[in-house]
Write a protein that holds these residues in place. Structure first.
Motif, PDB file in Angstrom:
ATOM      1  N   HIS A  86      -7.568  10.330   4.385  1.00 22.77           N
ATOM      2  CA  HIS A  86      -6.826   9.182   4.905  1.00 22.77           C
ATOM      3  C   HIS A  86      -6.134   9.589   6.197  1.00 22.77           C
ATOM      4  CE1 HIS A  86      -4.518   5.490   4.990  1.00 22.77           C
ATOM      5  NE2 HIS A  86      -3.410   6.195   5.130  1.00 22.77           N
ATOM      6  N   GLU A  87      -6.428   8.849   7.255  1.00 20.35           N
ATOM      7  CA  GLU A  87      -5.818   9.074   8.566  1.00 20.35           C
ATOM      8  C   GLU A  87      -5.931  10.534   9.003  1.00 20.35           C
ATOM      9  OE1 GLU A  87      -1.833   7.627   8.361  1.00 20.35           O
ATOM     10  OE2 GLU A  87      -2.439   5.502   8.345  1.00 20.35           O
ATOM     11  N   GLY A  88      -7.120  11.099   8.790  1.00 22.45           N
ATOM     12  CA  GLY A  88      -7.383  12.460   9.229  1.00 22.45           C
ATOM     13  C   GLY A  88      -6.924  13.542   8.280  1.00 22.45           C
ATOM     14  N   LEU A  89      -6.287  13.170   7.176  1.00 27.02           N
ATOM     15  CA  LEU A  89      -5.814  14.152   6.201  1.00 27.02           C
ATOM     16  C   LEU A  89      -6.767  14.183   5.013  1.00 27.02           C
ATOM     17  CD1 LEU A  89      -1.981  13.348   6.174  1.00 27.02           C
ATOM     18  CD2 LEU A  89      -3.156  15.168   7.427  1.00 27.02           C
ATOM     19  N   ARG A  90      -7.067  15.382   4.529  1.00 23.35           N
ATOM     20  CA  ARG A  90      -7.931  15.562   3.369  1.00 23.35           C
ATOM     21  C   ARG A  90      -7.151  16.325   2.304  1.00 23.35           C
ATOM     22  NH1 ARG A  90     -12.072  18.466   3.430  1.00 23.35           N
ATOM     23  NH2 ARG A  90     -13.562  17.122   2.327  1.00 23.35           N
ATOM     24  N   SER A  91      -6.994  15.694   1.147  1.00 26.34           N
ATOM     25  CA  SER A  91      -6.260  16.332   0.060  1.00 26.34           C
ATOM     26  C   SER A  91      -6.562  15.576  -1.224  1.00 26.34           C
ATOM     27  CB  SER A  91      -4.755  16.342   0.347  1.00 26.34           C
ATOM     28  OG  SER A  91      -4.060  17.092  -0.639  1.00 26.34           O
ATOM     29  N   SER A  92      -5.957  16.009  -2.321  1.00 26.75           N
ATOM     30  CA  SER A  92      -6.136  15.310  -3.591  1.00 26.75           C
ATOM     31  C   SER A  92      -5.234  14.078  -3.621  1.00 26.75           C
ATOM     32  CB  SER A  92      -5.793  16.240  -4.751  1.00 26.75           C
ATOM     33  OG  SER A  92      -4.414  16.577  -4.721  1.00 26.75           O
ATOM     34  N   PRO A  93      -5.588  13.058  -4.402  1.00 26.35           N
ATOM     35  CA  PRO A  93      -4.740  11.860  -4.475  1.00 26.35           C
ATOM     36  C   PRO A  93      -3.311  12.166  -4.902  1.00 26.35           C
ATOM     37  CG  PRO A  93      -6.879  11.411  -5.444  1.00 26.35           C
ATOM     38  CD  PRO A  93      -6.838  12.884  -5.163  1.00 26.35           C
ATOM     39  N   VAL A  94      -3.155  13.063  -5.875  1.00 24.40           N
ATOM     40  CA  VAL A  94      -1.807  13.352  -6.356  1.00 24.40           C
ATOM     41  C   VAL A  94      -0.959  13.990  -5.261  1.00 24.40           C
ATOM     42  CG1 VAL A  94      -2.445  15.610  -7.305  1.00 24.40           C
ATOM     43  CG2 VAL A  94      -0.484  14.382  -8.240  1.00 24.40           C
ATOM     44  N   HIS A  95      -1.576  14.822  -4.413  1.00 22.82           N
ATOM     45  CA  HIS A  95      -0.817  15.423  -3.311  1.00 22.82           C
ATOM     46  C   HIS A  95      -0.512  14.390  -2.232  1.00 22.82           C
ATOM     47  CE1 HIS A  95      -0.437  19.649  -4.371  1.00 22.82           C
ATOM     48  NE2 HIS A  95      -1.650  19.596  -4.878  1.00 22.82           N
ATOM     49  N   MET A  96      -1.410  13.440  -2.045  1.00 26.88           N
ATOM     50  CA  MET A  96      -1.142  12.365  -1.094  1.00 26.88           C
ATOM     51  C   MET A  96       0.070  11.539  -1.553  1.00 26.88           C
ATOM     52  SD  MET A  96      -3.221  12.298   1.533  1.00 26.88           S
ATOM     53  CE  MET A  96      -4.894  12.522   2.146  1.00 26.88           C
ATOM     54  N   VAL A  97       0.138  11.269  -2.849  1.00 29.67           N
ATOM     55  CA  VAL A  97       1.276  10.515  -3.375  1.00 29.67           C
ATOM     56  C   VAL A  97       2.556  11.334  -3.238  1.00 29.67           C
ATOM     57  CG1 VAL A  97       2.259   9.412  -5.419  1.00 29.67           C
ATOM     58  CG2 VAL A  97      -0.184   9.206  -4.949  1.00 29.67           C
ATOM     59  N   ARG A  98       2.454  12.631  -3.502  1.00 31.17           N
ATOM     60  CA  ARG A  98       3.633  13.493  -3.344  1.00 31.17           C
ATOM     61  C   ARG A  98       4.127  13.479  -1.896  1.00 31.17           C
ATOM     62  NH1 ARG A  98       4.711  16.632  -7.735  1.00 31.17           N
ATOM     63  NH2 ARG A  98       2.993  17.045  -9.188  1.00 31.17           N
ATOM     64  N   GLU A  99       3.201  13.522  -0.959  1.00 26.99           N
ATOM     65  CA  GLU A  99       3.585  13.490   0.452  1.00 26.99           C
ATOM     66  C   GLU A  99       4.278  12.169   0.791  1.00 26.99           C
ATOM     67  OE1 GLU A  99       3.487  15.636   2.946  1.00 26.99           O
ATOM     68  OE2 GLU A  99       2.740  17.255   1.675  1.00 26.99           O
ATOM     69  N   ALA A 100       3.753  11.071   0.245  1.00 25.05           N
ATOM     70  CA  ALA A 100       4.371   9.770   0.507  1.00 25.05           C
ATOM     71  C   ALA A 100       5.786   9.713  -0.055  1.00 25.05           C
ATOM     72  CB  ALA A 100       3.510   8.657  -0.092  1.00 25.05           C
ATOM     73  N   LEU A 101       5.974  10.255  -1.262  1.00 22.50           N
ATOM     74  CA  LEU A 101       7.315  10.276  -1.847  1.00 22.50           C
ATOM     75  C   LEU A 101       8.242  11.214  -1.077  1.00 22.50           C
ATOM     76  CD1 LEU A 101       6.509  10.346  -5.678  1.00 22.50           C
ATOM     77  CD2 LEU A 101       7.170   8.394  -4.281  1.00 22.50           C
ATOM     78  N   GLU A 102       7.684  12.316  -0.596  1.00 13.60           N
ATOM     79  CA  GLU A 102       8.492  13.286   0.148  1.00 13.60           C
ATOM     80  C   GLU A 102       9.034  12.688   1.440  1.00 13.60           C
ATOM     81  OE1 GLU A 102      10.288  17.000   0.777  1.00 13.60           O
ATOM     82  OE2 GLU A 102       9.183  16.301  -0.980  1.00 13.60           O
ATOM     83  N   THR A 103       8.238  11.841   2.066  1.00 14.92           N
ATOM     84  CA  THR A 103       8.652  11.259   3.349  1.00 14.92           C
ATOM     85  C   THR A 103       9.365   9.923   3.191  1.00 14.92           C
ATOM     86  OG1 THR A 103       6.457  10.230   3.582  1.00 14.92           O
ATOM     87  CG2 THR A 103       6.777  12.395   4.582  1.00 14.92           C
ATOM     88  N   LEU A 104       9.451   9.412   1.957  1.00  9.91           N
ATOM     89  CA  LEU A 104      10.142   8.141   1.737  1.00  9.91           C
ATOM     90  C   LEU A 104      11.649   8.371   1.863  1.00  9.91           C
ATOM     91  CD1 LEU A 104       9.468   5.178   0.900  1.00  9.91           C
ATOM     92  CD2 LEU A 104      10.053   5.851  -1.438  1.00  9.91           C
ATOM     93  N   PRO A 105      12.319   7.699   2.783  1.00 13.81           N
ATOM     94  CA  PRO A 105      13.755   7.961   2.985  1.00 13.81           C
ATOM     95  C   PRO A 105      14.574   7.580   1.758  1.00 13.81           C
ATOM     96  CG  PRO A 105      12.821   6.712   4.822  1.00 13.81           C
ATOM     97  CD  PRO A 105      11.807   6.701   3.731  1.00 13.81           C
ATOM     98  N   THR A 106      15.602   8.362   1.503  1.00 10.05           N
ATOM     99  CA  THR A 106      16.561   8.021   0.457  1.00 10.05           C
ATOM    100  C   THR A 106      17.725   7.259   1.077  1.00 10.05           C
ATOM    101  OG1 THR A 106      17.666  10.144   0.742  1.00 10.05           O
ATOM    102  CG2 THR A 106      15.941  10.025  -0.926  1.00 10.05           C
TER     103      THR A 106
END
Length: 310
Positions: A25-45
């Motif tokens: 996705h958008e030039g990134l290659r990884s597992s779905p679970v890591h993609m979700v982790r990245e999305a949560l990591e960058t989601l502002p609190t």
């Protein structure tokens, strides 16, 4: 309905994440679970710490004036709490091999746990109405988080997002409420009614036996059966009342809470600034305080959602 309690809706959903090995996705290659982790990591609190205030990037959930609390958590596998408890003497007598593995739960795929506490709208179809509203407020962030979940490919708009998320909802069995400042006025069950039901069930067969309408063995059996039936009805009545939601605390919507936090801070500053003031000056200052801060006006001035202070 445990999901709705204390005037708030406690939404819980467990959303399955794809088991694909590699996705791109958008030039990134990884597992779905890591993609979700990245999305949560960058989601502002929310801006609820000095460090977060310094960064200044607000949580997208703060765009909703109905959201009290939101948490997204990854569930990879359930925790293993160790072997089932057993009696040491019995294990020794039966020759139990304590090194032999016992069955344990394993998830077929990772899950995303979604927990949101929000104000339900009167007469609305909740939580569908809230899910649709959330999509209109933060579609990009929701897409980034749920993109790699099973079924999200069918999401096109607010309605389809609710159709995607609602089947993953599970019942919330332990909601929490912390806005009550005193005990709620709950109606009490009639003790006389609870005592009367099994008592009548026992008394009627005994009276019938005394009047020789039935034999004593039959009367005693009927007394036992009807007495237990009365107790079962009592349990049903108690469970029925216990399943009712806790009444809403006064002024417990998010708008009321934000206004209360704002007034708390404003009045604290007012009290500090007017220590030792003469009564006449204090009265004039307080009238100005009321005119400036408008305690009954929920629209403003008030505290913004998701911030640590006004």
């Amino acid at each position: 309905m445990p999901n709705l309690d204390g005037g708030h809706y406690f939404f819980t959903a467990i959303v399955p994440i794809k088991n694909d090995v590699i996705v791109e996705h958008e030039g990134l290659r990884s597992s779905p679970v890591h993609m979700v982790r990245e999305a949560l990591e960058t989601l502002p609190t929310a801006l609820q710490s000095p460090e977060a205030v310094t960064v200044g990037i607000q949580s997208p959930f703060a765009r909703s004036l109905r959201t009290h609390f939101a948490r997204l958590v990854m569930l990879d596998q359930p925790f293993f709490n160790g072997r089932d408890h057993s009696d040491a003497v019995a294990d020794a007598l039966h020759g139990t091999d304590l090194l032999a593995a016992q069955p344990n739960d394993v998830l077929a795929c990772p899950y995303l746990l979604v927990m949101i506490d929000f104000d339900p709208q009167a007469g609305a179809n909740e939580p569908r109405r809230y899910c649709e509203e959330l999509w209109t407020l933060m579609p990009r962030e929701l897409e980034a988080v749920f993109r790699f979940c099973y079924g999200f490919s069918a999401v096109r708009d607010a309605r389809s997002f609710a159709d995607f998320l609602l089947p993953c909802q599970v019942e919330t069995t332990m909601p929490f409420n912390d806005y009550w400042i005193g005990p709620p006025q709950l109606p009490s069950l009639s003790r006389a009614l609870l005592v009367a039901l099994p008592l009548i069930g026992v008394a009627l067969p005994v009276i019938a036996a005394l009047l020789h309408r039935v034999s004593w063995p039959t009367g005693l059996v009927l007394a036992l059966v009807l007495g237990l039936a009365g107790l079962a009805v009592d349990v049903g009545i108690v469970m029925l009342h216990g399943a009712r939601p806790l009444p809403a605390a006064p002024d417990a919507s998010l708008r009321h809470v934000l206004k209360a936090l704002y007034l708390q801070q404003a009045f604290t500053r007012f009290a500090i600034d007017h220590q030792g003031a003469a009564p006449q000056a204090l009265g004039a200052a307080f009238r100005q305080f009321l005119a400036t801060h408008r305690p009954r006006d929920l629209e403003g001035p008030t505290q913004n959602p998701g911030v640590i202070g006004s």
